[in-house]
Design a protein around this motif. Sequence first.
Motif, PDB file in Angstrom:
ATOM      1  N   PRO A  65       0.812  -1.216   0.000  1.00  0.00           N
ATOM      2  CA  PRO A  65       0.000   0.000   0.000  1.00  0.00           C
ATOM      3  C   PRO A  65       0.848   1.270   0.000  1.00  0.00           C
ATOM      4  CG  PRO A  65      -0.910  -1.584   1.537  1.00  0.00           C
ATOM      5  CD  PRO A  65       0.407  -2.133   1.090  1.00  0.00           C
ATOM      6  N   PHE A  66       0.484   2.197  -0.872  1.00  0.00           N
ATOM      7  CA  PHE A  66       1.101   3.507  -1.017  1.00  0.00           C
ATOM      8  C   PHE A  66       2.541   3.446  -1.531  1.00  0.00           C
ATOM      9  CE2 PHE A  66      -2.464   4.341   1.826  1.00  0.00           C
ATOM     10  CZ  PHE A  66      -3.054   5.410   1.169  1.00  0.00           C
ATOM     11  N   GLN A  67       2.929   2.316  -2.119  1.00  0.00           N
ATOM     12  CA  GLN A  67       4.157   2.329  -2.902  1.00  0.00           C
ATOM     13  C   GLN A  67       3.917   3.212  -4.122  1.00  0.00           C
ATOM     14  OE1 GLN A  67       5.386  -1.710  -3.843  1.00  0.00           O
ATOM     15  NE2 GLN A  67       7.195  -1.458  -2.574  1.00  0.00           N
ATOM     16  N   ARG A  68       4.982   3.856  -4.579  1.00  0.00           N
ATOM     17  CA  ARG A  68       4.858   4.793  -5.692  1.00  0.00           C
ATOM     18  C   ARG A  68       5.904   4.491  -6.757  1.00  0.00           C
ATOM     19  NH1 ARG A  68       5.336  10.669  -3.634  1.00  0.00           N
ATOM     20  NH2 ARG A  68       7.367   9.844  -2.977  1.00  0.00           N
ATOM     21  N   ALA A  69       5.478   4.489  -8.015  1.00  0.00           N
ATOM     22  CA  ALA A  69       6.396   4.322  -9.143  1.00  0.00           C
ATOM     23  C   ALA A  69       6.399   5.621  -9.937  1.00  0.00           C
ATOM     24  CB  ALA A  69       5.962   3.166 -10.029  1.00  0.00           C
ATOM     25  N   THR A  70       7.594   6.107 -10.274  1.00  0.00           N
ATOM     26  CA  THR A  70       7.735   7.347 -11.031  1.00  0.00           C
ATOM     27  C   THR A  70       8.539   7.062 -12.284  1.00  0.00           C
ATOM     28  OG1 THR A  70       7.724   8.633  -8.977  1.00  0.00           O
ATOM     29  CG2 THR A  70       8.535   9.734 -10.968  1.00  0.00           C
ATOM     30  N   ALA A  71       7.972   7.420 -13.431  1.00  0.00           N
ATOM     31  CA  ALA A  71       8.651   7.251 -14.714  1.00  0.00           C
ATOM     32  C   ALA A  71       8.790   8.623 -15.364  1.00  0.00           C
ATOM     33  CB  ALA A  71       7.860   6.327 -15.626  1.00  0.00           C
ATOM     34  N   ALA A  72      10.027   9.051 -15.607  1.00  0.00           N
ATOM     35  CA  ALA A  72      10.262  10.344 -16.244  1.00  0.00           C
ATOM     36  C   ALA A  72       9.765  10.319 -17.681  1.00  0.00           C
ATOM     37  CB  ALA A  72      11.746  10.680 -16.203  1.00  0.00           C
ATOM     38  N   GLN A  73       9.327  11.460 -18.160  1.00  0.00           N
ATOM     39  CA  GLN A  73       8.806  11.540 -19.515  1.00  0.00           C
ATOM     40  C   GLN A  73       9.882  11.143 -20.524  1.00  0.00           C
ATOM     41  OE1 GLN A  73       7.286  15.413 -20.536  1.00  0.00           O
ATOM     42  NE2 GLN A  73       5.829  14.562 -21.974  1.00  0.00           N
TER      43      GLN A  73
END
Length: 211
Positions: A64-72
Amino acid sequence: MRIMRSHRPLTRPLPAFLIFLLAALAGCSTGTRVVLLPQEDGTPSSVVVRAREGTGAEAVLSAPFQRATAAQGASGAPRIDQADPARVRADNAALFDMAPPKGKRYTVYFDAGGTVLTAESQKVMEDVLADALARSGGDIVITGHTDTIGTGASNDVLSAQRAQQVRQILIDRQFPAERIEAAGRGERDLAVPTADETEEPNNRRVAIEVR
Protein backbone atom coordinates in the motif's frame (compact mmCIF):
# COMPACT_ATOMS: atom_id res chain seq x y z
CA MET A 1 0.52 12.11 -10.87
CA ARG A 2 -1.53 9.04 -11.61
CA ILE A 3 -3.14 7.18 -8.72
CA MET A 4 -4.14 3.56 -9.27
CA ARG A 5 -6.32 1.62 -6.88
CA SER A 6 -4.88 -1.78 -6.08
CA HIS A 7 -6.62 -4.65 -7.77
CA ARG A 8 -7.04 -8.41 -7.77
CA PRO A 9 -7.83 -10.55 -10.82
CA LEU A 10 -11.21 -9.36 -12.07
CA THR A 11 -13.88 -11.02 -14.17
CA ARG A 12 -15.79 -7.76 -14.65
CA PRO A 13 -14.85 -4.30 -15.99
CA LEU A 14 -12.91 -1.99 -13.71
CA PRO A 15 -15.10 0.19 -11.48
CA ALA A 16 -16.14 3.52 -12.99
CA PHE A 17 -14.28 5.39 -10.23
CA LEU A 18 -11.03 3.63 -11.09
CA ILE A 19 -11.46 4.28 -14.82
CA PHE A 20 -11.98 7.97 -14.08
CA LEU A 21 -8.86 8.12 -11.93
CA LEU A 22 -6.73 6.55 -14.63
CA ALA A 23 -8.11 8.87 -17.30
CA ALA A 24 -7.91 12.04 -15.22
CA LEU A 25 -4.43 11.40 -13.85
CA ALA A 26 -2.79 9.74 -16.83
CA GLY A 27 0.33 11.85 -16.66
CA CYS A 28 1.98 15.18 -15.91
CA SER A 29 4.51 17.46 -17.59
CA THR A 30 7.47 15.64 -16.09
CA GLY A 31 6.28 12.07 -16.50
CA THR A 32 3.93 9.62 -14.81
CA ARG A 33 3.46 8.55 -11.20
CA VAL A 34 1.40 5.65 -9.94
CA VAL A 35 0.48 5.15 -6.28
CA LEU A 36 -0.95 1.81 -5.17
CA LEU A 37 -3.92 2.28 -2.84
CA PRO A 38 -4.87 -0.45 -0.35
CA GLN A 39 -7.85 -2.74 -0.79
CA GLU A 40 -10.77 -1.91 1.48
CA ASP A 41 -10.74 -5.42 2.94
CA GLY A 42 -6.97 -5.50 3.45
CA THR A 43 -6.28 -8.29 0.95
CA PRO A 44 -2.90 -8.22 -0.85
CA SER A 45 -2.78 -6.72 -4.31
CA SER A 46 -0.31 -5.50 -6.89
CA VAL A 47 0.00 -3.62 -10.14
CA VAL A 48 2.63 -3.55 -12.91
CA VAL A 49 3.85 -0.16 -14.13
CA ARG A 50 5.63 0.07 -17.48
CA ALA A 51 7.81 3.04 -18.42
CA ARG A 52 7.26 2.79 -22.18
CA GLU A 53 5.39 0.27 -24.33
CA GLY A 54 7.73 -2.24 -25.93
CA THR A 55 10.79 -1.55 -23.79
CA GLY A 56 10.16 -4.29 -21.27
CA ALA A 57 11.13 -1.91 -18.45
CA GLU A 58 8.64 -2.23 -15.64
CA ALA A 59 8.16 -2.07 -11.89
CA VAL A 60 5.78 -3.97 -9.63
CA LEU A 61 3.97 -2.20 -6.80
CA SER A 62 2.86 -4.67 -4.13
CA ALA A 63 2.55 -2.68 -0.88
CA PRO A 64 0.00 0.00 0.00
CA PHE A 65 1.10 3.51 -1.02
CA GLN A 66 4.16 2.33 -2.90
CA ARG A 67 4.86 4.79 -5.69
CA ALA A 68 6.40 4.32 -9.14
CA THR A 69 7.73 7.35 -11.03
CA ALA A 70 8.65 7.25 -14.71
CA ALA A 71 10.26 10.34 -16.24
CA GLN A 72 8.81 11.54 -19.51
CA GLY A 73 10.48 9.73 -22.42
CA ALA A 74 12.50 7.46 -20.12
CA SER A 75 13.12 3.87 -21.23
CA GLY A 76 14.39 2.47 -17.93
CA ALA A 77 12.30 0.90 -15.18
CA PRO A 78 10.23 3.33 -13.11
CA ARG A 79 11.72 4.42 -9.80
CA ILE A 80 9.93 2.99 -6.73
CA ASP A 81 9.62 4.67 -3.36
CA GLN A 82 7.05 4.95 -0.56
CA ALA A 83 4.50 7.75 -0.68
CA ASP A 84 3.16 9.35 2.48
CA PRO A 85 -0.50 8.26 2.82
CA ALA A 86 -1.61 11.53 4.43
CA ARG A 87 0.05 13.57 1.70
CA VAL A 88 -1.49 11.48 -1.07
CA ARG A 89 -4.95 11.95 0.42
CA ALA A 90 -4.44 15.67 1.03
CA ASP A 91 -3.10 16.36 -2.47
CA ASN A 92 -5.95 14.43 -4.10
CA ALA A 93 -8.82 15.14 -1.73
CA ALA A 94 -11.31 15.83 -4.52
CA LEU A 95 -10.65 12.44 -6.10
CA PHE A 96 -10.95 10.57 -2.81
CA ASP A 97 -14.24 12.36 -2.20
CA MET A 98 -15.51 10.88 -5.48
CA ALA A 99 -14.81 7.32 -4.38
CA PRO A 100 -17.86 5.07 -4.12
CA PRO A 101 -19.01 4.08 -0.62
CA LYS A 102 -17.26 1.15 1.01
CA GLY A 103 -18.60 -2.26 0.19
CA LYS A 104 -20.98 -4.02 2.55
CA ARG A 105 -21.27 -7.71 3.34
CA TYR A 106 -24.43 -9.59 4.17
CA THR A 107 -25.15 -13.23 5.00
CA VAL A 108 -28.46 -14.98 4.43
CA TYR A 109 -29.37 -18.47 5.64
CA PHE A 110 -31.41 -21.38 4.31
CA ASP A 111 -33.67 -24.09 5.59
CA ALA A 112 -32.06 -27.53 5.64
CA GLY A 113 -31.49 -29.35 2.37
CA GLY A 114 -32.80 -26.81 -0.09
CA THR A 115 -32.88 -23.29 -1.49
CA VAL A 116 -35.57 -21.74 0.73
CA LEU A 117 -34.39 -18.70 2.66
CA THR A 118 -35.23 -18.48 6.33
CA ALA A 119 -37.88 -15.92 7.22
CA GLU A 120 -35.31 -13.60 8.80
CA SER A 121 -33.07 -13.81 5.75
CA GLN A 122 -35.92 -12.82 3.46
CA LYS A 123 -36.01 -9.54 5.38
CA VAL A 124 -32.24 -9.16 5.03
CA MET A 125 -32.64 -9.37 1.24
CA GLU A 126 -34.61 -6.12 1.36
CA ASP A 127 -31.59 -4.41 2.92
CA VAL A 128 -29.29 -5.95 0.32
CA LEU A 129 -31.45 -4.69 -2.52
CA ALA A 130 -31.80 -1.18 -1.08
CA ASP A 131 -28.04 -0.91 -0.57
CA ALA A 132 -27.28 -2.22 -4.06
CA LEU A 133 -29.72 0.09 -5.83
CA ALA A 134 -28.31 3.08 -3.95
CA ARG A 135 -24.88 2.54 -5.57
CA SER A 136 -24.65 3.90 -9.07
CA GLY A 137 -22.73 1.37 -11.15
CA GLY A 138 -22.20 -0.95 -8.18
CA ASP A 139 -22.04 -4.71 -8.42
CA ILE A 140 -22.73 -7.77 -6.28
CA VAL A 141 -20.72 -10.92 -5.63
CA ILE A 142 -22.69 -13.90 -4.26
CA THR A 143 -21.10 -17.04 -2.83
CA GLY A 144 -23.17 -20.05 -1.79
CA HIS A 145 -22.26 -22.52 0.98
CA THR A 146 -23.64 -25.68 2.61
CA ASP A 147 -23.16 -27.69 5.76
CA THR A 148 -21.51 -31.13 5.62
CA ILE A 149 -24.67 -33.20 5.19
CA GLY A 150 -24.41 -35.08 1.87
CA THR A 151 -21.58 -35.69 -0.56
CA GLY A 152 -19.10 -33.05 -1.63
CA ALA A 153 -20.41 -33.19 -5.20
CA SER A 154 -24.04 -32.76 -4.18
CA ASN A 155 -23.14 -29.88 -1.90
CA ASP A 156 -21.29 -28.15 -4.73
CA VAL A 157 -24.51 -28.28 -6.71
CA LEU A 158 -26.66 -27.15 -3.78
CA SER A 159 -24.41 -24.21 -2.93
CA ALA A 160 -24.51 -23.04 -6.55
CA GLN A 161 -28.30 -23.33 -6.55
CA ARG A 162 -28.49 -21.23 -3.39
CA ALA A 163 -26.27 -18.57 -4.93
CA GLN A 164 -28.39 -18.55 -8.08
CA GLN A 165 -31.56 -18.30 -6.00
CA VAL A 166 -30.29 -15.12 -4.34
CA ARG A 167 -29.13 -13.78 -7.70
CA GLN A 168 -32.56 -14.34 -9.19
CA ILE A 169 -34.27 -12.55 -6.31
CA LEU A 170 -32.16 -9.48 -7.04
CA ILE A 171 -32.79 -9.70 -10.78
CA ASP A 172 -36.54 -10.01 -10.19
CA ARG A 173 -36.31 -6.78 -8.20
CA GLN A 174 -34.72 -5.00 -11.17
CA PHE A 175 -31.04 -5.13 -10.26
CA PRO A 176 -29.05 -5.54 -13.53
CA ALA A 177 -28.15 -9.19 -14.11
CA GLU A 178 -24.82 -8.34 -15.75
CA ARG A 179 -23.62 -6.74 -12.51
CA ILE A 180 -24.12 -9.87 -10.39
CA GLU A 181 -21.65 -12.75 -10.03
CA ALA A 182 -22.76 -15.95 -8.34
CA ALA A 183 -20.84 -19.10 -7.51
CA GLY A 184 -21.01 -22.04 -5.09
CA ARG A 185 -18.32 -23.23 -2.69
CA GLY A 186 -20.08 -26.33 -1.42
CA GLU A 187 -19.00 -27.38 2.05
CA ARG A 188 -15.66 -25.62 1.75
CA ASP A 189 -15.07 -22.54 3.93
CA LEU A 190 -17.38 -23.59 6.73
CA ALA A 191 -18.45 -20.73 8.97
CA VAL A 192 -18.61 -23.22 11.85
CA PRO A 193 -16.10 -26.10 11.49
CA THR A 194 -17.83 -29.46 11.94
CA ALA A 195 -17.27 -33.12 11.30
CA ASP A 196 -18.66 -34.69 8.13
CA GLU A 197 -22.43 -35.33 8.02
CA THR A 198 -23.15 -32.64 10.59
CA GLU A 199 -26.16 -30.37 10.28
CA GLU A 200 -25.18 -26.78 11.08
CA PRO A 201 -27.61 -23.92 10.29
CA ASN A 202 -24.84 -21.30 10.21
CA ASN A 203 -23.12 -23.16 7.39
CA ARG A 204 -26.24 -23.19 5.19
CA ARG A 205 -25.64 -19.72 3.91
CA VAL A 206 -24.98 -17.34 1.06
CA ALA A 207 -22.45 -14.53 1.49
CA ILE A 208 -23.32 -11.35 -0.40
CA GLU A 209 -20.85 -8.56 -1.10
CA VAL A 210 -22.34 -5.30 -2.36
CA ARG A 211 -19.73 -2.94 -3.73
